[in-house]
Design a protein around this motif. Structure first.
Motif: not given
Length: 165
Positions: A42-53, A77-81, A83-95
């Motif tokens: 996991l490369q943080e900068k590339a990962f964050r960019l992909e998540m933003a898209n 932190w990647a899983y937390v990120l 989750s924070s992006l999916i949770a506003p949309h999903a009814s349930i989020v689990v790992y």
């Protein structure tokens, strides 16, 4: 001569936990592996960019399982990120790191049951060998807060588990 249904007359309610079990069409899996370099880094900068898209609205109202399908070491932190992006949309989020994540969703569904509807009632948990222990334990722990009597088996010949004094 009138036939009397003694089970119906007893007031016993049956709760079949299998009705809450998710099937494969009920949920989406978000696997982190496609967003890792060579599936392991996991490369943080590339990962964050992909998540933003990602269009996270595709998960609206859905139950989502976040996972990593290989043995890559992913920072928490990647899983937390995600989750924070999916949770506003999903009814349930689990790992889930297990091969069978359905039980996690099943447990979340059990937690959402309005157990107060069983206030002071006689309830029998319908017996079935396919019910995982964690599902039964969770449901029983919630039910005893409300029920007068908790039983196991079938309404016609239940096994007494708990009776409020």
């Amino acid at each position: 001569m009138e036939i009397i249904n003694k089970i119906e007359a007893s007031g016993i309610q049956t709760l079949d936990l299998r009705l809450y079990k998710p099937n494969d069409k009920d949920f989406e899996v978000f696997d982190i592996v496609p967003f890792l370099i060579e599936d392991f880094l996991l490369q943080e900068k590339a990962f964050r960019l992909e998540m933003a898209n990602i269009d996270w609205s595709q998960y609206s109202g859905k139950e989502v399982i976040i996972t990593c399908s290989n043995d890559a070491i992913v920072p928490l932190w990647a899983y937390v990120l995600i989750s924070s992006l999916i949770a506003p949309h999903a009814s349930i989020v689990v790992y889930s790191a297990t091969e069978n994540p359905i039980n996690l969703l099943w447990m979340e569904r059990i937690r959402k049951i309005e157990f107060s509807a069983f206030m002071s009632q006689k309830v029998v948990l319908k017996a079935n060998s396919s019910l995982p222990e964690e599902i039964l334990v969770l449901a029983a722990g919630q039910l005893i807060k409300y029920v007068q009597t908790l039983m196991w088996g079938e309404a016609g010949s239940p096994l007494m588990i708990y009776k409020r004094k």
